[in-house]
Structure formats: C-alpha cells, structure tokens
Design an enzyme around this catalytic site. Structure first.
Site, PDB file in Angstrom:
ATOM      1  N   HIS A  83      -2.688   0.617   3.520  1.00 57.84           N
ATOM      2  CA  HIS A  83      -2.538   2.074   3.409  1.00 57.84           C
ATOM      3  C   HIS A  83      -3.671   2.765   4.165  1.00 57.84           C
ATOM      4  O   HIS A  83      -3.432   3.376   5.205  1.00 57.84           O
ATOM      5  CB  HIS A  83      -2.528   2.483   1.926  1.00 57.84           C
ATOM      6  N   HIS A 102      -6.723   4.125  -3.730  1.00 55.01           N
ATOM      7  CA  HIS A 102      -5.539   4.895  -4.118  1.00 55.01           C
ATOM      8  C   HIS A 102      -4.586   4.096  -4.998  1.00 55.01           C
ATOM      9  O   HIS A 102      -3.438   4.461  -5.162  1.00 55.01           O
ATOM     10  CB  HIS A 102      -4.814   5.395  -2.859  1.00 55.01           C
TER      11      HIS A 102
END
Lengths: 153, 821
Positions: A83, A102
């Site tokens: 990501h 995250h």
C-alpha cells in the site's frame, strides 16, 4: 499485462530484441539460509533480490501451497506493505504480516493474500528452492515490490 | 493460493507524459489522482531527468514515496484512436487524500476497458436490440428509433404515468452534473414522469428528509473539521472501510490531536478496532446497541445533555425555532418539528429506559453524552462532529431516527462551526442538478410495488441494477422477468415483420401486462437480462465529469481516454432519446408534444454542463474548474476572484438555516417519538428466525461489484459473497470456513460463503450487500417508512448449508480482519 516488451523496446536494436526482450527480468539466485537455521514460527529477516528489499523467511510448521523444504512449509515474503511501503510486522499468533501504518494484513499461509487492507495486490512472495544440503535459495518474485518499478534494480 | 499478477516491472512515466486531473469515481470522498498517458512505443528512464518524478528510479524508493505505482495503477488504453500507456496514481497534492490510495481507487487504471491487456471486456461497446431470440448488436439510430417509437406509443395512448424510470441521482462514474441534468431534463422537463425511482431505493425521494425539514442540509462541514474536533460521534457507519481516506487522512489526524471516538453500531467494525489503535482504547467508546434501537439511544443522550445544562443556550435562542410546533405531523412528515421544548416533550428518555431498549449500560450512555457535550474543565464547550450513514438511513424509522440524531447536534450548537458538523458520510459522490421534481409528490410512489402490481408499460433504467440493489428483490425479479418475457416472446413471434409490425406486437404485449425494458449501462447487468434494448454508456474519464464530494468539493475529472467501442456519455444518450422522441411524435402528428423535446442539440458533455449546472451557477465553467485542479472548490460557489473560484468552507457559519425553505431561517427540532419497529412485518420476522442478517459493506468492493465482478484480484479474495458468522454459530450449524450456505425466510432465499468472525455477536451475521453471486435484498421484506425509505438493515432468516467449501473457497484466507500490532 504486456509490460515486458514495452520496457525494452526503445533501447534495443532490432537484431538484439529477441534475445533481450525477456518475459521476466533476470532474477538473481541468492542463498537465504539453511533449513537447519529455521525454527517453527520464528521469522528470519532476509533481503531479496538485493539488500534494499527486506523480507522474511518463515517455517510455518504446516505444509502450505507454494511451501518448500522437507515439510513443505517454508515460505518467504517481502515485508514492505504494497500500500504505502511501511515495514510489516509478523504476528506469530495467527501467522500474518501486519502494517502499523494503515492496518493492512497479509496471510502467510495463503500465499500472502491480503486478509484485509488497502493494498491493490497481495504480498509479493519470494520463490524458493532447497538443495540437497538444505540450503534455501530465492529465485524470483511473483509481484512488484513496493518502491521499485523493476524488481531487479 | 493468492492471486499474483506476475508483474516484475512497469513502464516508466516519461517526464513529458500528459497529465490529467482525476477525481476517483468510486466513493463519496473523491480522492484526487493524476492520470499520466504517453505514446505506446516510448517510456521514460530511471535517471532523474528521464522520468516524471525527477528521481533516480534505479534506487529503492522510501515509504510513502510519490515515485511508485502498483501494477493495478497501470494499463494500456485508447486515446484519440491510439493505444497509449496509462498510469492513474494518487495525487500527493490533493487535500482530500494527500497521496493515499484506497483498494478501490488505486485500481481505476486496471478497471478501464482495454483490448490490449484484456481488462474489463465485459464493457458494452454497441447498442443491443432483442431480435431473433438473442441480443443483436446494432446502430444507435436503429436502437434509439425503437426506444422512441415504443415509448411514444405508450405515453400517447396512455399517459406519462405508464413510463417508469429508474435512474441514478449521484456523482461519480455514471452520474455527475452532466448526466443527472440530461436525464432530469428528459424525464422532469420534457416529460413529467412521476413513477421514477433512484438507483438504490424503490422511490424518488430523499434519504434524509428529516434533517432537511429541520433546516440542515446533510453535507454541511469540511473534512478538516475532523482534525480539530474534540469528539467524533459516528453512527451506523464504517469509514475505515467505506470512506477510507476520509478516515485515514482526516479522522486519524483528529485522534492524534486528542479527539475521542464514539461509535454506535451493533457490530464491532474495523473502524472501531483501528480507532483503538490510533486514539487509544480509553478514548474509544463503542455502544453496541441492539439493532434498530438508535433513536432511543439518541433521545437519552439528548435528555442527559439537556438535564445537565450542557446545551448551547445562545445558539438555541438565536438560531432555533422558539414557538412550540412549527410543522405538524402529517402524511408527509412522520414527526412534528419545532422548538427544543416541543421536541423534549416527546423525546424525553431516561438513561435507564434507553439502556433497557438498547441493551447497553446506562453509564456508557451517560459517558457518550459527556464526551459529546460536557464542558471542559476550563468551562469551554466541547466540539463534536456527528457522522452517520446507512446504519440509520436504511434503518428503523428513518425520519425520526435521523431527526433524533440531528437534535443532539442542534442542542449543542455543533453545526456551522469549525470542528463541528452533523453530516451523512455518503456513498457515491454527489452531482445532482435537475429540474424540479415537485410533481413526483411526497410521499412518492413506491415504484417497485407499482411494477409488481402489473402497472406501467415501459421501463427505462439508467445505471441501476435492482436485481442486486433493491428490497423484496425475490418478488421484484420474478415479476419483472415474467412481464419482460411477455414482450420478448411477442418480438420473437413478430420476427420478419416490418418495424411497424414489431412495434405493434410490443404494444399488444404491453397492453396484455408485459413490460418493455430499456437498459442504459456500462455492462450488460443482471436486470439488463430483461431488457429489449441495451444502450452502452461510458464512464468518468472516458468523458469529462463534474461531481462534488462529502464536503461539497467540486472537481472536474478529465477525459483521458476514448469511450469504449461505440459507447457514449449518458447525457448524450439522453439527448439522443429526446431527439428521437421529437421526431417520432412529430411523425404521428403530436407537434406540440414534440416541441417539448427540443433543446438537446449538444455535441459534448460540456454542452450538457452549460445547459444545466452552469445556468444555475454561472461562475462555474470547465475552464475554471480545470484551473482549480484536484482541490477544486467547495460548493456553493459564491464568486470568481483573482483567477479562482471562491467557495464555501462550511455551511451555516452565520447561524441561519434554510434547507427547509422557512423565511425565519430558524432550525427546527424533531419530536422523535420511539415506537419500536416502524416498518410492517419486522417484529414478526424477528420473532420467527434465529439470525439477524445485517447487510454490510467491505472496502474491497465498490458498490454492487459491477466492475469488480471481473477483477481477478477481487474475485480471488471473495469468490462468493461473504457471510460472517460467530465461529460457535458455525459449529452449531455444521459449517466450516468456505462452505456455501443459504439464508431463507418468507421473502426469499439468498446464498453466500461462511466466514468466521469471532468479534460478531452470536445469532447475527454480516453479509455483504449487493453481491452479484448472492443478493442480500432477496430476503429483505418490502417494509418502508411513511416516505418510502427502505429498511434494508432489518431482516432475519434461517441458515442452512448448501455445500462443502469448493477448491477455490478452501484456499482463501479466513483469518480475522483486525490487524495484530
């Protein structure tokens, strides 16, 4: 995706194109460890295909698809979250790699499938082989590693 | 074994690649992206002067780098008739997402149609007409002529009430100001179609009537308010999954600045788990109420705040109505509205009463009230942002429940000020600009039931798939198929006839109870299987498209590729229908009626924008929006100065409220009287079945998976719709992870895949909404509120196993979703 030809097409003379427009880049074959160095469910830090691409080598204790070694349970993954490139941490409790940034997480027992998260790809896995001495080699990667537009720089 | 793309390098974006502004066309947040395109035979190189980023790409790039894109962000597409490389990657300079990409938006490039890479070959390229027993590809002229002839015959021999229209009302991929205007002009100006419905509900109505009637538009804050607030109060929403970068880029900074988090949800969501990590467990309060009891909770919180004097007395005196009842309860208003005192007479609920109804501790309800409104030690007021979504919008007693929540924000003055707001979070982006819909009426017609009763003769469908996204879907599908099959059979029997003979045969079948179906979509959808004419639309970025996000941020998302095949923007398809209607009506001697279909001579989507949105907002043009880039401008636009559009950071900053249209501009409180289950049949169904079937969303899917159903990365993760269950419930039912199951009740049956989720309560399941391989709407009863808002969320059923896990489902990850850190 037909990216490989495009990458080489502009810089290579026509007579050389068939020789050098490879289907995949040339991955190095690197020795990572010996089977005897591994303990079940204790991650070992490695790097592949070069020192700037950190990964983890794992003996899961149970055979998995894509696992190598006498028990079919040795796997290796990139630990850069696909990501945003945060370093993943290993949870021995459920054999996952988790992102502190995250909160994406990847399952080491299903080929690095993203169990939940924001990445648009599953975790790049290092393809392994084991020789007769028990030495574990990495020979390739099955998806693009975060932070590089060619897995071999 | 997880899906891998086997991509080991990507073409490098050259320094001189074309750059386009892109607003993600999926969720309400509207993250900024940049699209780069360049000629197919070239690429950049790794030296700093050879690539768009100006960095040395022969080195490993650091975390959070601007100079990396994933394989999902790359494709080869057509641009002006040429194949070009395409990279669509998050924009680090967009204030909405600051370079973050979601699992949805960061796949935009990969989800473009490409004949070179083979992606999204399900996209429609040509109009299709049911002919000779199959769908035959044909020309636009041929298809539109048939649409216009049948539609004109039916509405002139009967009335416009015989034309039923299902149409999107949103921004983003299919909607936007261009396309909502064009469809609105066709059906609400050229015609006055009353039997219309919206993409996700069975009538043409607001999802949030009560907040509007109270004077408060539902999108009133700025996302930056989350960063400076004291408390985030979230109800029936799961933003980490469904408004991902609003959560990560605005709520998480709020937590880092000390904000507390209150979540009202029967289920422990990923948002709650992540908030515990970011804010600390002590700053997170999860009120895991019994399903459907939100209103009682809100009333108790309001009562506790009022009784302790934690209200904003000046705000109440100056900005809210003072004289008792302002709007009486009637057929169009499911609760009376007026002063705080008036509302309190109905809303008053003790902590203990609410604890009993909601199944949570009274002390926790008191704590929530304190976190929202108890003044700080220095006497200053707390700031609170309240955010809500489908948990109550599609929940029990929509009008009063949302009204009860808005009451809390009003009583504490938490609207129109920095660090405050009372907002829905939203699903799609918004992009509504249409002529008045007043003729539709309130309550609006329950269109699904209208069709089920055999009424209506022609059904125009715009980017909606009620097979996946309506309530009472089992019955709807049965009837819709039966009625449209009558018309298919009539067409088949008229094979070889002239156009006039075929139209006669269709009209005869309609008069016998059949339904002629026109489906405008980007793919041949499930409801599209019932269509007689299928018209291919294109998406955002195959056309220029304007929309606004959840903080009213208006952007132009630019065209960077050609529409696929012969597909067109919806606005130009609407224009084509109008022009054909005009021609056909004139040919049958209806000149005056034909004249109503003038005014569609648009050559581009920009023409439609200028005909609609620009007329109401003359400062706003494509050129000016292009100059505002991915940060755009927050609506309403109030001027143009120094080469920039001037917007509005948050609404109601002056303490006056106008969404209800009252001259006094005073906000109203809602007399939200608790009455248990509002919609018919819910109590009986709850008593008859073991499992509450909660329909939920997941970050990995965009809406009903219309593109994701053909995306390998997505379908590899969830080959069937997930049905999350407590592991002990699975054991009792003899279910293993990955087993296929069906959910059964009196409304119908649906199916999915068992997924163990230890954090769920017993006897509840969480099933993904809108899945193509198992529609949750099949088992939802037809119950709606007085204004025809569906209660999708409350559905109970029995569960039984269909089959053992398949080879595919057995190989996926069934671990818990919460990160272990």
């Amino acid at each position: 995706m037909a990216t490989a030809g495009a990458a080489a097409a502009t810089v290579i003379a026509p007579e050389k194109a068939s020789a050098e427009a490879l289907a995949r880049v040339d991955f190095p074959q690197n020795r990572l460890a010996n089977i005897s160095d591994l303990a079940v469910n204790e991650p070992m830090d490695i790097a592949y295909p070069d020192a700037d691409s950190p990964g983890v080598l794992l003996k899961l204790g149970q055979a998995v698809e894509g696992g190598v070694g006498p028990d079919g349970d040795v796997v290796a993954f990139s630990v850069l979250c696909p990501h945003k490139g945060w370093m993943l941490s290993y949870s021995a409790a459920d054999k996952t790699l988790n992102c502190p940034g995250h909160h994406s997480r990847f399952d080491c027992e299903t080929g690095g499938q993203q169990t939940w998260g924001h990445a648009t790809q599953n975790l790049p896995q290092f393809m392994l082989s084991v020789d007769e001495k028990g030495d574990i080699y990495a020979n390739g990667v099955d998806d693009l590693i975060y932070g590089r537009l060619s897995n071999v720089l | 074994m997880a899906f891998k793309r086997q991509v080991d390098r990507l073409p490098i974006i050259p320094a001189d690649a074309k750059e386009h502004n892109v607003t993600c066309h999926y969720c309400i947040v509207g993250c900024g992206y940049k699209a780069y395109t360049w000629p197919i035979q070239t690429q950049g190189h790794s030296a700093p002067d050879g690539n768009k980023f100006g960095v040395d790409l022969s080195e490993q790039q650091p975390m959070e780098t601007e100079a990396w894109y994933a394989p999902s962000m790359y494709n080869v597409v057509r641009q002006n008739g040429q194949d070009v490389h395409l990279v669509v990657m998050p924009d680090v300079n967009c204030v909405v997402n600051s370079g973050l990409g979601s699992i949805r938006g960061a796949r935009m490039a990969e989800n473009r149609p490409s004949r070179v890479t083979g992606t999204q070959q399900q996209r429609l390229s040509d109009p299709l007409v049911w002919r000779n027993g199959v769908w035959q590809p044909t020309s636009w002229d041929d298809a539109l002529d048939l649409v216009a002839r049948v539609t004109a015959r039916v509405i002139t021999e009967g009335s416009e009430d015989d034309l039923v229209v299902s149409m999107f009302d949103h921004g983003g991929s299919a909607g936007g100001y261009e396309n909502t205007w064009a469809t609105g002009k066709l059906y609400f100006e050229s015609m006055k179609v009353k039997n219309a419905r919206i993409h996700n509900r069975p009538a043409y109505n607001s999802e949030v009537h009560s907040t509007r009637d109270m004077g408060i538009g539902e999108l009133n804050y700025s996302y930056s308010d989350y960063e400076v607030t004291d408390t985030i109060f979230m109800v029936g929403a799961n933003s980490m999954e469904t408004q991902t970068n609003l959560y990560l880029n605005h709520m998480v900074p709020g937590f880092r600045n000390g904000a507390k988090f209150i979540a009202v949800d029967p289920r422990r969501t990923i948002t709650i788990a992540s908030s515990e990590q970011y804010a600390g467990k002590d700053n997170v309060l999860h009120l895991a109420i019994k399903e459907g009891t939100d209103m009682a909770l809100f009333n108790a919180i309001l009562t506790h705040i009022v009784d302790n004097g934690w209200v904003d007395a000046d705000f109440i005196a100056n900005s809210t109505f003072q004289g008792g009842v302002a709007t009486a309860e009637d057929e169009a208003h499911p609760a009376s509205l007026g002063s705080l005192d008036h509302a309190m007479a109905t809303c008053r609920t003790s902590l203990e009463q609410a604890a009993e109804i909601c199944g949570v501790d009274a002390a926790d309800i008191a704590k929530a009230a304190e976190w929202i409104a108890k003044p700080k030690d220095d006497g200053s007021a707390r700031k609170c942002v309240t955010a809500y979504e489908k948990g109550i919008i599609w929940g029990n007693d929509n009008y009063r429940t949302i009204g009860a929540l808005v009451n809390i924000a009003l009583a504490t003055g938490n609207v129109g000020r920095e660090g405050s707001g009372i907002c829905r979070l939203g699903g799609h982006q918004e992009g509504y600009y249409r002529p008045s819909d007043a003729h539709v009426g309130r309550p609006a017609e329950y269109v699904d039931q209208f069709l089920i009763r055999g009424l209506g003769g022609v059904h125009h469908i715009w980017a909606c798939d009620h097979y996946k996204t309506t309530i009472n879907a089992s019955e709807f599908k049965r009837v819709h198929k039966r009625r449209s099959d009558m018309v298919k059979a009539a067409i088949d029997e008229a094979a070889g006839g002239t156009r006039e003979q075929v139209v006669d045969a269709i009209v005869s079948a309609i008069n016998a109870g059949g339904l002629f179906v026109v489906d405008v979509d980007i793919i041949h959808s499930q409801i599209g299987q019932n269509a007689h004419v299928v018209l291919p639309a294109c998406e955002s970025n195959e056309m220029n498209l304007t929309s606004m996000n959840g903080e009213r941020r208006l952007r132009l998302s630019e065209r960077y590729m050609d529409p696929y095949g012969n597909s067109k923007p919806d606005c130009l398809i609407a224009a084509g229908i109008a022009q054909n209607m005009e021609r056909v009506l004139r040919a049958i001697g209806q000149d005056a009626y034909a004249d109503q279909f003038k005014g569609y001579d648009w050559a581009s989507e920009e023409d439609a924008f200028m005909d609609g949105y620009n007329k109401g907002n003359p400062e706003v043009t494509y050129e000016r929006l292009r100059a505002m880039g991915n940060n755009g401008v927050q609506e309403p636009v109030v001027g143009f100065a120094d080469g920039k559009l001037v917007g509005t950071e948050r609404l109601y900053a002056d303490g006056t409220f106008d969404r209800h249209g009252r001259d006094d501009k005073k906000a109203l409180f809602c007399a939200a009287g608790w009455r248990g289950w509002q919609a018919p049949g819910k109590a009986r169904e709850q008593a008859s079945h073991r499992f509450w079937i909660n329909n939920v969303r997941a970050n990995i899917f965009w809406q009903n998976q219309f593109l994701d159903q053909k995306n390998d990365f997505i379908q590899d993760r969830y080959p069937h719709p997930f049905v999350e269950m407590h592991p002990d419930d699975m054991v009792e039912l003899g279910l293993n992870p990955g087993d296929l199951l069906e959910i059964v009740n009196d409304n119908g049956v649906t199916q999915g895949m068992a997924y163990p989720m230890p954090t769920l309560k017993r006897d509840t399941v969480a099933m993904v909404f809108g899945a193509p391989a198992g529609s949750q709407g099949n088992v939802v009863n037809p119950g709606v509120n007085e204004l025809v808002l569906p209660d999708y969320k409350h559905c109970w059923g029995s569960i039984r196993k269909i089959a053992d896990a398949t080879a595919q489902t057995r190989s996926i990850s069934f671990k818990a979703h919460e990160a272990v850190l």
